[in-house]
Design an enzyme around this catalytic site. Structure first.
Site, PDB file in Angstrom:
ATOM      1  N   TYR A   1     -18.281 -19.746  33.029  1.00 40.69           N
ATOM      2  CA  TYR A   1     -18.352 -19.092  31.726  1.00 40.69           C
ATOM      3  C   TYR A   1     -17.041 -18.382  31.665  1.00 40.69           C
ATOM      4  O   TYR A   1     -16.109 -18.216  30.660  1.00 40.69           O
ATOM      5  CB  TYR A   1     -19.457 -18.076  31.443  1.00 40.69           C
ATOM      6  CG  TYR A   1     -19.647 -17.572  30.087  1.00 40.69           C
ATOM      7  CD1 TYR A   1     -20.273 -18.305  29.128  1.00 40.69           C
ATOM      8  CD2 TYR A   1     -18.921 -16.466  29.704  1.00 40.69           C
ATOM      9  CE1 TYR A   1     -20.537 -17.649  27.838  1.00 40.69           C
ATOM     10  CE2 TYR A   1     -18.874 -16.012  28.398  1.00 40.69           C
ATOM     11  CZ  TYR A   1     -19.722 -16.447  27.732  1.00 40.69           C
ATOM     12  OH  TYR A   1     -19.949 -16.056  26.383  1.00 40.69           O
TER      13      TYR A   1
ATOM     14  N   PHE B   1      -1.362 -26.984   5.231  1.00 45.21           N
ATOM     15  CA  PHE B   1      -2.666 -28.183   5.071  1.00 45.21           C
ATOM     16  C   PHE B   1      -3.800 -27.392   4.326  1.00 45.21           C
ATOM     17  O   PHE B   1      -3.566 -26.187   4.049  1.00 45.21           O
ATOM     18  CB  PHE B   1      -2.945 -28.281   6.637  1.00 45.21           C
ATOM     19  CG  PHE B   1      -3.869 -29.315   6.566  1.00 45.21           C
ATOM     20  CD1 PHE B   1      -3.936 -30.580   6.333  1.00 45.21           C
ATOM     21  CD2 PHE B   1      -5.269 -28.978   7.207  1.00 45.21           C
ATOM     22  CE1 PHE B   1      -4.497 -31.650   6.392  1.00 45.21           C
ATOM     23  CE2 PHE B   1      -6.303 -29.831   7.316  1.00 45.21           C
ATOM     24  CZ  PHE B   1      -6.032 -31.301   6.854  1.00 45.21           C
ATOM     25  N   ASP B   2      -4.679 -28.348   4.024  1.00 46.73           N
ATOM     26  CA  ASP B   2      -5.643 -27.682   3.112  1.00 46.73           C
ATOM     27  C   ASP B   2      -6.818 -26.756   3.748  1.00 46.73           C
ATOM     28  O   ASP B   2      -7.092 -25.573   3.149  1.00 46.73           O
ATOM     29  CB  ASP B   2      -6.635 -28.935   2.530  1.00 46.73           C
ATOM     30  CG  ASP B   2      -7.339 -29.726   3.444  1.00 46.73           C
ATOM     31  OD1 ASP B   2      -6.508 -30.007   4.825  1.00 46.73           O
ATOM     32  OD2 ASP B   2      -8.152 -30.408   3.124  1.00 46.73           O
TER      33      ASP B   2
ATOM     34  N   ASP C   1       2.053 -23.947  12.438  1.00 44.25           N
ATOM     35  CA  ASP C   1       0.990 -24.713  12.392  1.00 44.25           C
ATOM     36  C   ASP C   1       1.574 -26.054  13.439  1.00 44.25           C
ATOM     37  O   ASP C   1       2.092 -26.542  12.844  1.00 44.25           O
ATOM     38  CB  ASP C   1       0.635 -24.987  10.942  1.00 44.25           C
ATOM     39  CG  ASP C   1      -0.703 -25.984  10.977  1.00 44.25           C
ATOM     40  OD1 ASP C   1      -0.910 -26.730  12.058  1.00 44.25           O
ATOM     41  OD2 ASP C   1      -1.140 -25.921   9.962  1.00 44.25           O
TER      42      ASP C   1
ATOM     43  N   ALA D   1       0.131 -28.487  14.849  1.00 43.11           N
ATOM     44  CA  ALA D   1      -0.883 -29.688  15.084  1.00 43.11           C
ATOM     45  C   ALA D   1       0.117 -31.025  15.499  1.00 43.11           C
ATOM     46  O   ALA D   1      -0.391 -31.782  16.542  1.00 43.11           O
ATOM     47  CB  ALA D   1      -1.522 -30.052  13.828  1.00 43.11           C
TER      48      ALA D   1
ATOM     49  N   LYS E   1      -4.740 -33.614  17.234  1.00 34.72           N
ATOM     50  CA  LYS E   1      -3.546 -34.590  16.906  1.00 34.72           C
ATOM     51  C   LYS E   1      -2.753 -34.895  18.196  1.00 34.72           C
ATOM     52  O   LYS E   1      -2.914 -35.495  19.142  1.00 34.72           O
ATOM     53  CB  LYS E   1      -2.755 -33.916  15.944  1.00 34.72           C
ATOM     54  CG  LYS E   1      -3.474 -34.108  14.483  1.00 34.72           C
ATOM     55  CD  LYS E   1      -4.248 -32.896  14.353  1.00 34.72           C
ATOM     56  CE  LYS E   1      -4.866 -32.870  12.711  1.00 34.72           C
ATOM     57  NZ  LYS E   1      -6.072 -31.775  12.642  1.00 34.72           N
TER      58      LYS E   1
ATOM     59  N   HIS F   1     -13.027 -31.887  -1.441  1.00 35.56           N
ATOM     60  CA  HIS F   1     -12.898 -33.262  -1.148  1.00 35.56           C
ATOM     61  C   HIS F   1     -13.811 -33.941  -0.075  1.00 35.56           C
ATOM     62  O   HIS F   1     -14.182 -34.991  -0.177  1.00 35.56           O
ATOM     63  CB  HIS F   1     -11.368 -33.740  -0.850  1.00 35.56           C
ATOM     64  CG  HIS F   1     -10.928 -32.753   0.361  1.00 35.56           C
ATOM     65  ND1 HIS F   1     -10.655 -31.770   0.386  1.00 35.56           N
ATOM     66  CD2 HIS F   1     -10.466 -33.339   1.522  1.00 35.56           C
ATOM     67  CE1 HIS F   1     -10.237 -31.258   1.645  1.00 35.56           C
ATOM     68  NE2 HIS F   1     -10.231 -32.460   2.236  1.00 35.56           N
TER      69      HIS F   1
HETATM   70  N1  F0G Z   1      -2.978 -28.082  10.238  1.00 35.33           N
HETATM   71  C1  F0G Z   1      -2.711 -29.384   9.901  1.00 35.33           C
HETATM   72  C2  F0G Z   1      -1.332 -29.697   9.810  1.00 35.33           C
HETATM   73  C3  F0G Z   1      -3.439 -30.203  10.052  1.00 35.33           C
HETATM   74  O1  F0G Z   1      -3.132 -31.463   9.830  1.00 35.33           O
HETATM   75  C4  F0G Z   1      -4.980 -29.871  10.187  1.00 35.33           C
HETATM   76  C5  F0G Z   1      -6.010 -30.954  10.250  1.00 35.33           C
HETATM   77  C6  F0G Z   1      -5.280 -28.455  10.622  1.00 35.33           C
HETATM   78  C7  F0G Z   1      -4.317 -27.744  10.531  1.00 35.33           C
HETATM   79  C8  F0G Z   1      -6.618 -28.149  10.794  1.00 35.33           C
HETATM   80  O2  F0G Z   1      -7.116 -28.518  12.323  1.00 35.33           O
HETATM   81  O3  F0G Z   1      -9.042 -30.405  11.923  1.00 35.33           O
HETATM   82  O4  F0G Z   1      -8.579 -29.344  13.980  1.00 35.33           O
HETATM   83  O5  F0G Z   1      -9.298 -28.055  12.300  1.00 35.33           O
HETATM   84  N2  F0G Z   1      -5.927 -32.125  10.086  1.00 35.33           N
HETATM   85  C9  F0G Z   1      -6.590 -33.100   9.746  1.00 35.33           C
HETATM   86  C10 F0G Z   1      -6.274 -34.463   9.151  1.00 35.33           C
HETATM   87  C11 F0G Z   1      -8.163 -33.141   9.583  1.00 35.33           C
HETATM   88  O6  F0G Z   1      -6.787 -35.148   8.840  1.00 35.33           O
HETATM   89  O7  F0G Z   1      -4.914 -34.163   8.738  1.00 35.33           O
HETATM   90  P1  F0G Z   1      -8.648 -29.196  12.596  1.00 35.33           P
END
Ligand code: F0G
Length: 458
Positions: A72, A124-125, A215, A217, A258, A450
């Site tokens: 833990y 990102f969304d 960000d 990713a 990613k 979406h």
């Molecule tokens: N930031 C970026 C640039 C992303 O592309 C994503 C996720 C996230 C944050 C959120 O991360 O999914 O681990 O919670 N992108 C995926 C996509 C879902 O299909 O582009 P997460």
């Protein structure tokens, strides 16, 4: 002759995929209410919905799964990851989270309050969702070139410094929570940000006393583009470039699904102890104790190993080379795409592809359904459905770019799959004039619609 690149691995385990008939797909997509998220994976032949969490782990990552320390507190897998993040990114503090949006939730709980503004390149969304949920505003300061799909620019993820400075000048400092640089910029087409731009944005943020956060990713893919496109970086290693990129920011949120090539995971990396202490409270509340953060020990180990593999040049060359290969095929058929191709995906310009479908009937979604019906390929709409409604007026937001994203999972498909996808799109391209109607919304969620939206033919 010069030898071409080739994947620096061979395949040890395979997963069979089912090639369905057009008749089956017709029934399935109707039942899914024309939302490709509602399809079962065995109803999909080639899955390009996302490159997130869909990569193939290596034998070394699978070994880490066995070595996972499930304590833990004070897990050795956590320590392995902590050391990797410190070595690779030069960030002294980090918090594990279960994925990228969880990292956003924890960090933004610390930093964002009502009426704040959060500038950056296209958010990102989920990032935008977490900002708007806190009644703050995401301001897109991406360079204008990003909106012109056919125009070549090596760094279409760059932030326009004048637009950013205008945000800094026009808002009280206490209302600017942070500036986010998304590397690579997913929303504008997996497009990279140059080192020069990162440096300049960082300097501007420092001048105005604003926190600057990645960000991150797809940070490794961004580093690959810097190495291959930016003068002065051609002889640096990916890891040297990564180190320099991170040296300009105060921290990062990371979706490890990613570029760290794991199926689940994320983290927050920070430079400042005081901010780390504040975020730690939210991490414990939302994610879990500081040494696991919503992940199993085995996940932390696989993630540490994945960060190292994801920053190897040969791997990145094959990975981004495959995406470019698909882009080149589509280009050769005359199909309009965001130029140049991005790191993780090819983005098809749906406005140019289906000009006879009214924008109110969702051109990119219409193309996504067509591609599924044609060949069982699942892609994703990056357009009006994703852009959601204006939180105040509740009107549909029509983004400048209406794109169909073909996201390529890491180390999963071969170039024969790419040929198949390109041929399917070429068939639709041939009959594009006859596609004149799209979809209308039957039901939708109030935010991030979406994922669960239900549609019917218009
Ligand atoms: N930031 C970026 C640039 C992303 O592309 C994503 C996720 C996230 C944050 C959120 O991360 O999914 O681990 O919670 N992108 C995926 C996509 C879902 O299909 O582009 P997460």
């Amino acid at each position: 002759m010069e030898l071409p690149y080739a994947e620096p691995y061979k395949i040890k385990v395979v997963e069979p995929i089912y090639r369905s008939s057009a008749k089956e797909r017709e029934q399935w997509i109707k039942k899914a209410r024309y939302n490709l998220f509602n399809l079962q994976s065995d109803q999909v032949f080639i899955d390009l919905l996302t490159d997130s969490g869909t990569g193939a782990m290596s034998q070394y990552q699978w070994s880490e799964i066995m070595l996972g320390d499930e304590s833990y507190a004070g897990s050795l897998s956590f320590l392995k990851l902590k050391n990797t993040i410190t070595d690779l990114l030069g960030m002294p503090y980090f918090l594990p989270t279960h994925q990228g949006r969880a990292a956003e939730n924890v960090l933004f709980s610390t930093l964002i309050k009502e009426n704040d503004v959060v500038p950056g390149n296209s958010h990102f969304d989920t990032t935008k969702g977490h900002i708007e949920y806190r009644r703050a505003r995401a301001v897109d300061c991406t360079i204008d070139e990003a909106c012109h799909t056919s125009q070549f620019h090596p760094f279409k993820g760059n932030i326009d410094l004048e637009k950013l400075e205008a945000v800094f000048k026009n808002n009280p400092k206490e209302n600017i929570s942070l500036c986010i640089i998304t590397v690579t910029c997913n929303t504008s087409g997996g497009q990279p940000v140059s080192m020069e731009n990162i440096r300049d944005v960082s300097a501007l943020c420092k001048r105005y006393g604003i926190l600057c956060i990645f960000d991150a990713a797809r940070f490794a893919e961004n580093a690959y583009f810097i190495k291959t496109r930016e003068k002065g970086y051609e002889n640096k290693t990916i890891r040297e470039i990564v180190k320099e990129m991170f040296s300009y920011v105060d921290g990062a949120t990371m979706s490890s699904k990613k570029d760290a090539i794991v199926n689940i995971g994320g983290f927050i990396a920070l430079r400042d102890k005081a901010l780390f202490d504040k975020a730690s409270v939210f991490n414990i509340m939302y994610e879990g104790y500081l040494t696991y953060g919503g992940l199993a020990g085995r996940d932390l180990g696989a993630l540490a190993q994945g960060l190292m593999e994801g920053t190897e040049f040969d791997y990145l060359e094959a990975r981004i080379g495959q995406v470019a290969y698909l882009g080149e095929k589509l280009r050769s058929y005359g199909i309009p795409i965001q130029e140049p191709t991005g790191g993780h995906a090819v983005f098809v310009d749906a406005k140019k592809f289906l000009p006879n479908v009214p924008k109110e009937e969702f051109q990119a979604q219409t193309l996504a359904v067509e591609l599924y019906l044609e060949a069982g390929v699942r892609s994703v709409e990056i357009g009006t459905l994703l852009a959601d409604r204006n939180p105040i007026t509740r009107e549909n937001r029509y983004p400048v770019l209406e794109l169909l994203r073909l996201a390529i999972p890491r180390r999963v498909y071969t170039n024969n799959h790419m040929d198949y996808i390109a041929a399917a799109l070429a068939n639709i391209w041939e009959r594009r004039e006859s596609i004149t109607r799209g979809f209308k919304i039957v039901s939708e969620a109030p935010i991030m619609r979406h994922f669960t939206i239900e549609l019917e033919r218009a």
